[in-house]
Scaffold this active site. Structure first.
Site, PDB file in Angstrom:
ATOM      1  CD  GLU A  90       0.814  -5.291   7.673  1.00 19.76           C
ATOM      2  OE1 GLU A  90       1.957  -5.255   7.192  1.00 19.76           O
ATOM      3  OE2 GLU A  90       0.011  -4.357   7.591  1.00 19.76           O
ATOM      4  CG  HIS A 159      -7.629  -3.135  -0.248  1.00 24.37           C
ATOM      5  ND1 HIS A 159      -6.790  -3.070  -1.310  1.00 24.37           N
ATOM      6  CD2 HIS A 159      -7.084  -2.349   0.702  1.00 24.37           C
ATOM      7  CE1 HIS A 159      -5.761  -2.290  -1.027  1.00 24.37           C
ATOM      8  NE2 HIS A 159      -5.913  -1.828   0.192  1.00 24.37           N
TER       9      HIS A 159
END
Lengths: 367, 487
Positions: A90, A159
């Site tokens: 990322e 998440h």
């Protein structure tokens, strides 16, 4: 109750209330249905087609057609130079996107979920958000960071966090939170065209939901203004602000409240930064009561900012304390029963609205 | 081809393979780079030792076997279709694995954590600035050499005087590039104006080479209204779009993946230019170093990663920063071509960067250059390095290993420089700099109007409101606000 028309939509299980006095335009009666997923896909497709500088980058966006299939068909259409699958870094691809944006391209960087954007947050805040200012306009960053945000179903703590408040506190960024298909199309197009860095927070559970879209929305030049909220339902007794998936909950709550004679006005914020304070305050000055709804953690959340804004600007108009509905102040549990208790439900919004209307005992007194 | 090789089980297995394929009637294309992909075998497991028992049962042809051996050796570099499973289930001596063929070995050997000898360091001038005989280097003309030397001297003087200015309280912060003048100037000299620079923070010489004036440096350090950064950043955070020098950003190593992104964009635009990004030895420990190099290699981006290994990251010595043989060995780990060069040898740096640029631009590949040098100065004006390292060490590198002196000796030995020119240059630069500082110090600061600009492309209503409120407050309480800030 002026100007409220209830209409049953084809294929929708719940009636949707649409204001006749629409801020933007009127819908044609035989409106097409479009899922949020298709709206995002079509918006990306059209913007990539219109501007060769736009390109998409992220994990699984190419060959896999997108982790949530948002970029379906784009690799085939535009080729690997413009739809790039990336390694699992990322920080890497966010940094590369920022670099490409410095140079003048218009990257759309996808995070598989915004929870993973934490690994790249330095690039988003210290590079993307601040560069234009620190370089005095020499380095602009026309980048869009997009992906699902907030709770899904049964995915646990790492998440499920909502990052709206985190990103919205940072000057230099614009933060958008679409709800319907029209929002998704209009706001994503606006984000891609915008010369500033935009954090575009979608919601996984909304991807499959269908909404009616007019011809105007389907037009490729359609664009929504950044920084304007939408009044989804006009009312006069209490203002309910919400964004993303919670808008749907708020609308359902409004249905229930109506049976009890409470006419709720539901505002779909659409844009968390800049926050449409004038629409919110105008609404509160009309209804005199406010309930803010968000999925994220309560402390330093979006609701806190809205409450502060209303207290600063419309204190004299408030007839009741502001009610804040937020997710539970815990990392999201996995077990389905616990998860349900940790995320705002329609009933929570209904109870809060009633408390604001003094139809039920305030929480403090009940304790 | 009458070369007979010793028959080992390996060659038998290979022959087996050959036999099997020929039996299948599969035409083997000698020129085909790949190993042994066969569509009919796609379903078979890649790694299987089960066919060993067939080893001795099939007839094999010696000639074929030998030819086959030669064929195999030329396959070393090129590997295609690694995913297609091959017939080489029987070929248990090597493995078709994603990325290429991997041969097996029955000896368990760990690759040593360090090689016997360290990677050698490329240099062209010896410690005294004499050209080493038989060295490969790119010749520089008198004009370029004199310009390089003059800029190195200017950088030295600039560093000394700005450092003093900070000590006198005239600017808030400064960081010198003492000891790294050759890296700064020689690397810049080897590039073209179109090459884009993403610096760390110890490379102002690159800007100096490209024509940034002493006044412009001073304006940034004083944060006055002539500063291109409009007073938004700390001193030494220079940036200049017209010089293709990206504004310095404090978080370490973030420029590396950004450089890969810009290089990728250059490639997409078919520009004959590359990106050069600088990093120190300490910065290579950041996650972004991994991300940047990995991506640049995968994306085949034309970027030069220039690592200034100066031995120290504030007080952290390289022995505490990593345990590898410096940075150069990390290049191979990412599939990046790399070189170690003597950072205090201006000619060596110039040659290495020129060559690297050629490769980056023409072959679309990243290059890693590790330049060994020494940070003669303190990390910054907030540091006193004598607290963690020996004074003798500093003095030694400052005098005996000085890159400016070394290069001067070479330039002088070519008859291109004299003592008189030296004195004139130093006096001139010193004078210009002192004047620039005086002008910068007296200049107005950026006006209030600039405070809320550039947060976004176009100021949103909330910022306009804030500015309005601020102006109202200032006009109501002027005593609380500094009188010299223009409103």
């Amino acid at each position: 109750m002026l100007g409220v028309v209830r209409q049953k939509m084809l294929g929708q299980s719940l009636p949707k209330i649409r204001p006749v006095v629409s801020v933007l335009r009127s819908y044609s009666s035989a409106a097409k249905q479009m899922t949020v997923r298709d709206s995002l896909n079509s918006a990306l497709d059209e913007e990539m087609s219109a501007d060769p500088k736009v390109f998409l980058m992220g994990e699984e966006v190419g060959e896999y057609q997108g982790a949530y299939k948002i970029s379906k068909g784009l690799l085939e259409k535009y080729g690997p130079e413009r739809v790039r699958d990336t390694p699992i870094t990322e920080a890497g691809f966010a940094g590369i996107g920022v670099g490409a944006a410095y140079y003048g391209l218009k990257p759309v960087v996808e995070f598989m979920t915004f929870n993973f954007s934490m690994q790249a947050i330095d690039h988003i805040i210290n590079s993307a958000a601040k560069s234009n200012y620190m370089s005095a306009g020499q380095m602009s960053v026309p980048i869009v960071f997009r992906g699902p945000n907030g709770a899904a179903a049964g995915v646990g703590a790492q998440h499920s966090q909502c990052y709206a408040a985190w990103y919205a506190s940072c000057p230099g960024l614009k933060v958008l939170t679409p709800y319907s298909s029209e929002d998704a199309r209009g706001l994503l197009k606006a984000a891609i065209r915008d010369p500033d860095p935009v954090v575009f927070l979608e919601n996984e559970l909304l991807y499959g939901e269908s909404f009616p879209v007019s011809d105007e929305v389907l037009d490729s030049s359609f664009c929504l203004p950044i920084g304007k909220a939408k009044i989804e339902r006009v009312g006069r007794d209490v203002t309910i602000t919400a964004f993303s998936r919670m808008v749907g909950h708020a609308l359902k709550a409004a249905e229930i409240l109506e049976k009890d004679g409470i006419d709720a006005e539901v505002i779909n914020l659409r844009s968390i930064r800049p926050l449409d304070r004038s629409t919110i305050n105008a609404s509160v000055r009309k209804t005199n009561r406010l309930v803010t709804v968000e999925e994220g953690f309560p402390q330093h959340g979006v609701g806190a900012e809205i409450c502060a804004s209303v207290v600063e600007e419309s204190f004299a108009y408030l007839d009741a304390p502001v009610e804040r509905i937020a997710g539970a102040d815990i990392p999201m549990p996995y077990a389905a029963n616990l998860e349900r208790l940790a995320v705002p439900q329609v009933e929570d919004i209904v109870r809060a609205a009633k408390r604001a209307c003094y139809r039920s005992v305030p929480l403090a007194a009940a304790a | 081809m009458a070369i007979w090789c010793r028959v080992s089980s390996r060659t038998i297995a290979n022959a087996n393979h050959m036999r099997k394929r020929m039996n299948q009637g599969f035409a083997v294309d000698v020129n085909r780079a790949s190993g042994f992909s066969s569509a009919s075998n796609r379903g078979r497991p890649l790694f299987s030792d089960g066919n060993r028992r067939h080893l001795n049962s099939l007839p094999w042809n010696r000639a074929t076997l030998v030819w086959f051996q030669r064929f195999k050796s030329t396959l070393a570099e090129k590997q295609q279709d690694p995913f297609l499973s091959s017939d080489s289930d029987e070929d248990h001596q090597s493995l078709e694995f994603p990325g290429g063929k991997v041969s097996y070995t029955s000896e368990m050997n760990f690759i040593s954590e360090s090689s016997q000898t360290r990677v050698p360091c490329y240099r062209v001038l010896d410690d005294d600035g004499e050209l080493i005989p038989d060295s490969h280097f790119q010749q520089v003309s008198e004009e370029v050499a004199v310009k390089m030397y003059s800029k190195m001297v200017s950088l030295q003087i600039m560093d000394t005087i700005f450092y003093e200015a900070q000590r006198q309280g005239r600017i808030s912060f400064y960081l010198t590039s003492a000891g790294e003048e050759a890296i700064n100037i020689a690397s810049a000299a080897a590039l073209s104006e179109q090459d884009i620079i993403l610096p760390q923070y110890r490379e102002p010489g690159v800007l100096l080479w490209r024509g940034f004036t002493l006044q412009e440096f001073a304006d940034q350090c004083f944060g006055n209204k002539a500063d291109y950064g409009k007073g938004r950043q700390m001193p030494i955070h220079y940036g200049s779009k017209k010089h293709n020098f990206f504004t310095i950003s404090s978080p370490i190593a973030t420029q590396l993946p950004q450089a890969a992104g810009i290089a990728y964009s250059l490639k997409m635009d078919n520009k004959k230019a590359c990106v050069v990004s600088y990093i120190g030895d300490g910065g290579t420990s950041e996650g972004d170093f991994h991300a940047g190099l990995n991506f640049a290699a995968v994306m085949e981006a034309p970027v030069i990663f220039f690592c200034r290994n100066n031995g120290w990251a504030i007080s952290t010595n390289v022995s505490e920063q990593f345990r590898s043989d410096g940075i150069v060995v990390k290049g191979r780990a990412y599939g990046i071509r790399s070189i170690r060069v003597d950072g205090n040898d201006a000619l060596a740096v110039y040659t290495a960067v020129s060559a690297a640029r050629e490769m980056a631009v023409n072959e679309h590949r990243p290059i890693l250059i590790e330049a060994l040098t020494y940070r003669v100065g303190h990390h910054s004006t907030s540091d006193d390095s004598t607290k963690y390292r020996k004074l003798d060490e500093i003095v030694y590198w400052k005098n005996a290993r000085n890159p400016v002196n070394r290069f001067r000796n070479w330039v002088q030995s070519n008859g291109w420089w004299s003592e008189q020119q030296e004195t004139q240059l130093r006096n001139r630069v010193r004078k210009q700099l002192l004047e620039a500082i005086q002008v910068a110090e007296k200049a107005e600061k950026p006006p209030l109007a600039e405070m809320f600009r550039d947060v976004y492309d176009y100021p949103p209503s909330n910022l306009e409101e804030q500015e309005k409120y601020l102006r109202e407050t200032i006009s109501r309480h002027p005593i609380d606000y500094p009188a010299d800030i223009p409103v």
